[in-house]
Design a protein around this motif. Structure first.
Motif, PDB file in Angstrom:
ATOM      1  N   SER A  51      14.554   1.103  31.577  1.00  0.00           N
ATOM      2  CA  SER A  51      14.059   2.207  32.408  1.00  0.00           C
ATOM      3  C   SER A  51      13.294   1.688  33.621  1.00  0.00           C
ATOM      4  CB  SER A  51      13.170   3.139  31.586  1.00  0.00           C
ATOM      5  OG  SER A  51      12.013   2.444  31.188  1.00  0.00           O
ATOM      6  N   GLU A  52      12.673   0.529  33.478  1.00  0.00           N
ATOM      7  CA  GLU A  52      11.950  -0.051  34.614  1.00  0.00           C
ATOM      8  C   GLU A  52      12.755  -1.123  35.322  1.00  0.00           C
ATOM      9  OE1 GLU A  52       9.196   0.972  36.086  1.00  0.00           O
ATOM     10  OE2 GLU A  52       9.284   2.594  34.636  1.00  0.00           O
ATOM     11  N   ARG A  53      13.555  -1.854  34.545  1.00  0.00           N
ATOM     12  CA  ARG A  53      14.345  -2.940  35.143  1.00  0.00           C
ATOM     13  C   ARG A  53      15.802  -2.825  34.702  1.00  0.00           C
ATOM     14  NH1 ARG A  53      11.081  -8.473  34.927  1.00  0.00           N
ATOM     15  NH2 ARG A  53      12.766  -8.983  36.334  1.00  0.00           N
ATOM     16  N   PRO A  54      16.586  -2.043  35.452  1.00  0.00           N
ATOM     17  CA  PRO A  54      17.982  -1.806  35.051  1.00  0.00           C
ATOM     18  C   PRO A  54      18.806  -3.096  34.952  1.00  0.00           C
ATOM     19  CG  PRO A  54      17.342  -0.365  36.852  1.00  0.00           C
ATOM     20  CD  PRO A  54      16.240  -1.339  36.672  1.00  0.00           C
ATOM     21  N   GLU A  55      18.394  -4.136  35.666  1.00  0.00           N
ATOM     22  CA  GLU A  55      19.150  -5.399  35.620  1.00  0.00           C
ATOM     23  C   GLU A  55      19.074  -6.067  34.243  1.00  0.00           C
ATOM     24  OE1 GLU A  55      16.391  -4.914  37.387  1.00  0.00           O
ATOM     25  OE2 GLU A  55      15.040  -6.639  37.207  1.00  0.00           O
ATOM     26  N   MET A  56      18.190  -5.553  33.367  1.00  0.00           N
ATOM     27  CA  MET A  56      18.053  -6.122  32.021  1.00  0.00           C
ATOM     28  C   MET A  56      19.117  -5.589  31.056  1.00  0.00           C
ATOM     29  SD  MET A  56      15.243  -8.047  31.784  1.00  0.00           S
ATOM     30  CE  MET A  56      14.532  -7.931  30.166  1.00  0.00           C
ATOM     31  N   ALA A  57      19.936  -4.639  31.521  1.00  0.00           N
ATOM     32  CA  ALA A  57      20.885  -3.944  30.625  1.00  0.00           C
ATOM     33  C   ALA A  57      21.784  -4.919  29.859  1.00  0.00           C
ATOM     34  CB  ALA A  57      21.726  -2.957  31.424  1.00  0.00           C
ATOM     35  N   GLY A  58      22.348  -5.893  30.548  1.00  0.00           N
ATOM     36  CA  GLY A  58      23.272  -6.838  29.925  1.00  0.00           C
ATOM     37  C   GLY A  58      22.622  -7.594  28.781  1.00  0.00           C
ATOM     38  N   ARG A  59      21.428  -8.121  29.058  1.00  0.00           N
ATOM     39  CA  ARG A  59      20.722  -8.913  28.046  1.00  0.00           C
ATOM     40  C   ARG A  59      20.275  -8.038  26.869  1.00  0.00           C
ATOM     41  NH1 ARG A  59      16.407 -12.539  31.100  1.00  0.00           N
ATOM     42  NH2 ARG A  59      17.198 -11.513  32.959  1.00  0.00           N
ATOM     43  N   ALA A  60      19.849  -6.826  27.192  1.00  0.00           N
ATOM     44  CA  ALA A  60      19.351  -5.935  26.134  1.00  0.00           C
ATOM     45  C   ALA A  60      20.483  -5.561  25.173  1.00  0.00           C
ATOM     46  CB  ALA A  60      18.752  -4.682  26.763  1.00  0.00           C
ATOM     47  N   LEU A  61      21.682  -5.378  25.729  1.00  0.00           N
ATOM     48  CA  LEU A  61      22.813  -4.967  24.876  1.00  0.00           C
ATOM     49  C   LEU A  61      23.202  -6.057  23.876  1.00  0.00           C
ATOM     50  CD1 LEU A  61      25.005  -2.910  27.336  1.00  0.00           C
ATOM     51  CD2 LEU A  61      23.832  -2.083  25.309  1.00  0.00           C
ATOM     52  N   ILE A  62      22.977  -7.306  24.246  1.00  0.00           N
ATOM     53  CA  ILE A  62      23.270  -8.411  23.318  1.00  0.00           C
ATOM     54  C   ILE A  62      22.446  -8.246  22.044  1.00  0.00           C
ATOM     55  CG2 ILE A  62      23.051 -10.925  22.970  1.00  0.00           C
ATOM     56  CD1 ILE A  62      23.560 -11.206  26.007  1.00  0.00           C
ATOM     57  N   PHE A  63      21.180  -7.895  22.215  1.00  0.00           N
ATOM     58  CA  PHE A  63      20.304  -7.765  21.046  1.00  0.00           C
ATOM     59  C   PHE A  63      20.672  -6.546  20.204  1.00  0.00           C
ATOM     60  CE2 PHE A  63      17.907 -10.479  23.920  1.00  0.00           C
ATOM     61  CZ  PHE A  63      17.636 -11.523  23.061  1.00  0.00           C
ATOM     62  N   VAL A  64      21.137  -5.495  20.875  1.00  0.00           N
ATOM     63  CA  VAL A  64      21.600  -4.321  20.115  1.00  0.00           C
ATOM     64  C   VAL A  64      22.815  -4.735  19.278  1.00  0.00           C
ATOM     65  CG1 VAL A  64      22.454  -1.951  20.269  1.00  0.00           C
ATOM     66  CG2 VAL A  64      20.725  -2.740  21.881  1.00  0.00           C
ATOM     67  N   GLY A  65      23.687  -5.560  19.864  1.00  0.00           N
ATOM     68  CA  GLY A  65      24.870  -6.050  19.157  1.00  0.00           C
ATOM     69  C   GLY A  65      24.489  -6.897  17.943  1.00  0.00           C
TER      70      GLY A  65
END
Lengths: 124, 359
Positions: A90-104
């Motif tokens: 929500s604050e740093r949209p560029e983190m989306a890629g990295r965040a999705l790895i952890f969800v995976g």
């Protein structure tokens, strides 16, 4: 507010149930295996072990538990990791890629359960 | 317990940490302290997170300060939106400090008016708070003819009560000081009530950090009342805050009765403040030294368990101190003062000195 209420009231119960289910599932896997081996040695029908109705019953039950328990665990993990990922994005949209790895990675817990269930089903 | 906290704070913690990552770094401060002139300052700021907020502001020093404050208020807004229950009320009350500052400015404007002159342009002294969270309309208050009318307009908000109680002192002294002090004392009383409404664990964390703020204000006020206003010890005690982390009622009493600065320092033995105040007796520099201690405490807390209210309070301390330092830098730039002359007014500078000396 509703979320925090649910988590505060039900979380301990869910956790205790999960641990109990996991222990019970492990116990069942070993018992069913031992039981089937015992029956096989007595009847000397090694090629027909899957026809034992008791072993089949406990085998299916264990596979169902493996899937169910691991899915609940994965749900908790995805809930935590997912909300953290949303917070960061929500604050740093560029983190989306990295965040999705952890969800995976959290989602992987359910897959471990699936693999165990397949292994159990392969034995019966 | 930990998993429960993780569920409650997973989103909040991640968002706060993202917000924290956008704060100015030490290198940014160093770069900004080296440059001179408005253009140089703007160039430096454009290399930070402020670059995104650039378009809506007037190209002037006042425009910059307005932008800093709006950035601070938008941080508060983001934090408030994430929370619920008593935690939300606590942060909302912290935000109301700025509304209270606006009210103090309005009181000064209204009480200094001898005749009903034009009111245009006076709103420039006010902080531009978000209208949706405002307890009162500053525009309406500025139209008031006297303080009584302001109190009437503030009915239904918590500001009315302390003003009503201090009205007789205002009538006697013809200065806004009693009104402003009454607002401050009531604000901090309410803040402590909000802290007390948190759960046991969170209350301890909040008291640990915000209690230091109470101590800082008590020391600063006692110091100023003695040095500049020559108040009696009884009056000083009357104007001190009831709560705090290290300053007990007995210690506050001793501080109020201390005869000089050294006596005050002796009465602070056993607290971390004594060492901080030993270097200078300039109230402004002492205040900044104390704030640098608060900053170091927030930094220490920040490295601990992340799923708790301390994460939010620590971030707000970082953000407020960043804005305070940025304003000091901007004003120094506006007045063309060299960094060496003004470095004592930057909190991050005191913090850097303290952290180096403790390492």
């Amino acid at each position: 507010m509703k979320f925090s209420f649910v988590s505060s009231k039900l979380l301990p119960a869910v956790l205790i149930s999960l641990v109990t289910i996991s222990l019970f599932m492990t116990f069942l896997i070993f018992v069913s295996k031992a039981y089937s081996t015992d029956t096989i040695s007595h009847t000397e029908t090694t090629s027909r072990q899957s026809t034992n109705p008791e072993a089949i019953k406990w085998g299916f039950f264990s596979a169902a538990l493996a899937i169910g328990a691991s899915t609940i665990g994965a749900a908790i993990a995805v809930g935590l990791v997912g909300s953290s990922a949303m917070g960061a994005m929500s604050e740093r949209p560029e983190m989306a890629g990295r965040a999705l790895i952890f969800v995976g990675l959290a989602e992987g817990i359910a897959i471990y359960g699936l693999i165990v269930a397949i292994m159990i089903l392969g034995k019966i | 317990m930990m998993l429960k906290a993780a569920f409650q704070y997973s989103y909040i913690n991640a968002k706060i940490r993202s917000l924290k990552s956008m704060l100015l770094k030490r290198i940014d401060y160093e770069n900004m302290s080296r440059i001179s002139g408005y253009e140089g300052l703007v160039e430096c700021l454009k290399r930070t997170s402020f670059a995104l907020k650039w378009k809506n502001y007037q190209p002037s020093f006042d425009g910059l300060i307005q932008m800093y404050y709006e950035d601070l208020f938008s941080s508060y807004d983001k934090v408030i939106e994430m929370l619920s229950g008593n935690r939300k009320k606590l942060i909302q009350h912290l935000y109301q400090k700025y509304e209270m500052e606006n009210l103090k400015v309005i009181l000064r404007i209204i009480s200094s008016e001898k005749s009903n002159k034009k009111l245009t342009g006076k709103s420039r002294y006010l902080l531009s708070l978000k209208k949706k969270t405002a307890s009162f309309s500053a525009k309406d208050l500025l139209k008031a003819k006297n303080v009584d009318e302001i109190i009437y307009l503030l009915q239904g908000t918590w500001y009315g009560e302390p003003l009503k109680h201090s009205l007789y002192r205002f009538a006697l002294e013809k200065e806004t000081f009693p009104l402003e002090m009454a607002l401050d004392l009531f604000y901090y009383k309410r803040l402590w009530q909000h802290i007390s409404s948190l759960s046991y664990r969170e209350r301890k964390i909040a008291q640990n950090l915000l209690g230091v703020q109470y101590d800082i204000l008590n020391i600063f006020w006692i110091f100023r009342f003695k040095k500049m206003f020559y108040f009696s010890p009884e009056e000083i005690l009357n104007y001190s805050l009831m709560h705090g982390k290290y300053l007990s009622a007995n210690r506050r009493l001793k501080l109020a009765y201390s005869v000089d600065y050294n006596d005050m320092l002796n009465n602070l033995i056993g607290t971390p403040y004594k060492e901080l105040l030993a270097y200078s007796d300039d109230p402004e520099i002492c205040y900044r030294k104390l704030l640098s201690y608060k900053l170091s405490l927030a930094r220490k807390n920040w490295q601990g368990f992340p799923f708790q209210i301390g994460t939010i309070l620590d971030y707000l301390v970082f953000k407020e101190i960043e804005i305070r330092d940025l304003i000091s830098l901007t004003e120094a730039n506006r007045l063309s003062l060299s960094f060496d002359k003004v470095k004592d007014y930057f909190i991050y500078n005191h913090y850097a000195e303290n952290s180096e000396s403790t390492n």
